[in-house]
Design an enzyme around this catalytic site. Structure first.
Site, PDB file in Angstrom:
ATOM      1  N   SER A  66       0.838  -1.199   0.000  1.00 57.79           N
ATOM      2  CA  SER A  66       0.000   0.000   0.000  1.00 57.79           C
ATOM      3  C   SER A  66       0.874   1.250   0.000  1.00 57.79           C
ATOM      4  O   SER A  66       1.561   1.498  -0.971  1.00 57.79           O
ATOM      5  CB  SER A  66      -1.035   0.024   1.111  1.00 57.79           C
ATOM      6  OG  SER A  66      -2.065   0.935   0.737  1.00 57.79           O
ATOM      7  N   HIS A  71       3.041  14.798   4.932  1.00 56.89           N
ATOM      8  CA  HIS A  71       2.845  16.200   4.575  1.00 56.89           C
ATOM      9  C   HIS A  71       3.444  16.978   5.746  1.00 56.89           C
ATOM     10  O   HIS A  71       3.089  16.708   6.900  1.00 56.89           O
ATOM     11  CB  HIS A  71       1.371  16.536   4.391  1.00 56.89           C
ATOM     12  CG  HIS A  71       0.710  15.663   3.373  1.00 56.89           C
ATOM     13  ND1 HIS A  71       0.860  15.861   2.023  1.00 56.89           N
ATOM     14  CD2 HIS A  71      -0.056  14.563   3.514  1.00 56.89           C
ATOM     15  CE1 HIS A  71       0.188  14.927   1.371  1.00 56.89           C
ATOM     16  NE2 HIS A  71      -0.372  14.115   2.262  1.00 56.89           N
ATOM     17  N   CYS A  86      -1.389  -3.744   4.299  1.00 57.37           N
ATOM     18  CA  CYS A  86      -2.275  -4.900   4.339  1.00 57.37           C
ATOM     19  C   CYS A  86      -1.540  -6.081   4.970  1.00 57.37           C
ATOM     20  O   CYS A  86      -0.344  -6.241   4.784  1.00 57.37           O
ATOM     21  CB  CYS A  86      -2.784  -5.248   2.947  1.00 57.37           C
ATOM     22  SG  CYS A  86      -1.508  -5.482   1.715  1.00 57.37           S
TER      23      CYS A  86
END
Length: 123
Positions: A66, A71, A86
């Site tokens: 994934s 940020h 996952c």
């Protein structure tokens, strides 16, 4: 028709405060790669955008399992972290510990969201 195998995912969201080097894209890339390794995940690519000297970095480590994204706002020492993996074999806590240490966070607010289908309980 057979049903697909269960999908067991966990999504960690973390707010890091008191961070350093949030405007250093090369350092942020190293932190993301190290976090993925600590989680036992496979890095496919890392894409970052630095907004300029003294400004933040936004980016994502694309994983076979994934992603891990960041940020950052260096002017406030804040970074928003998103880690979605996952399978129970991957260690979200180890990934977050690497990010916290790499960015020198002094406070961490975190939550883990269970994601998936065909599973009754995710921890």
């Amino acid at each position: 028709m057979t049903s697909p195998p269960p999908y067991d995912g966990r999504h960690l969201i973390a707010d890091l405060h008191g961070c350093a080097r949030l405007d250093d894209a090369a350092h942020v890339e190293t932190v993301l790669r190290d976090a993925a390794a600590a989680a036992g995940a496979t890095v496919l690519d890392v894409r970052l955008h630095a907004f300029g000297p003294g400004q933040g970095v936004t980016g994502v480590a694309l994983l076979a399992e994934s992603h891990i994204s960041i940020h950052s706002w260096p002017e406030t020492g804040y970074a928003a972290i998103d880690c979605f993996l996952c399978g129970r074999a991957h260690d979200l806590d180890a990934a977050l510990a690497v990010i916290v240490a790499g960015l020198g966070a002094t406070r961490v607010d975190r939550q883990v969201i269970a994601r998936g289908y065909g599973v009754t309980q995710i921890r």
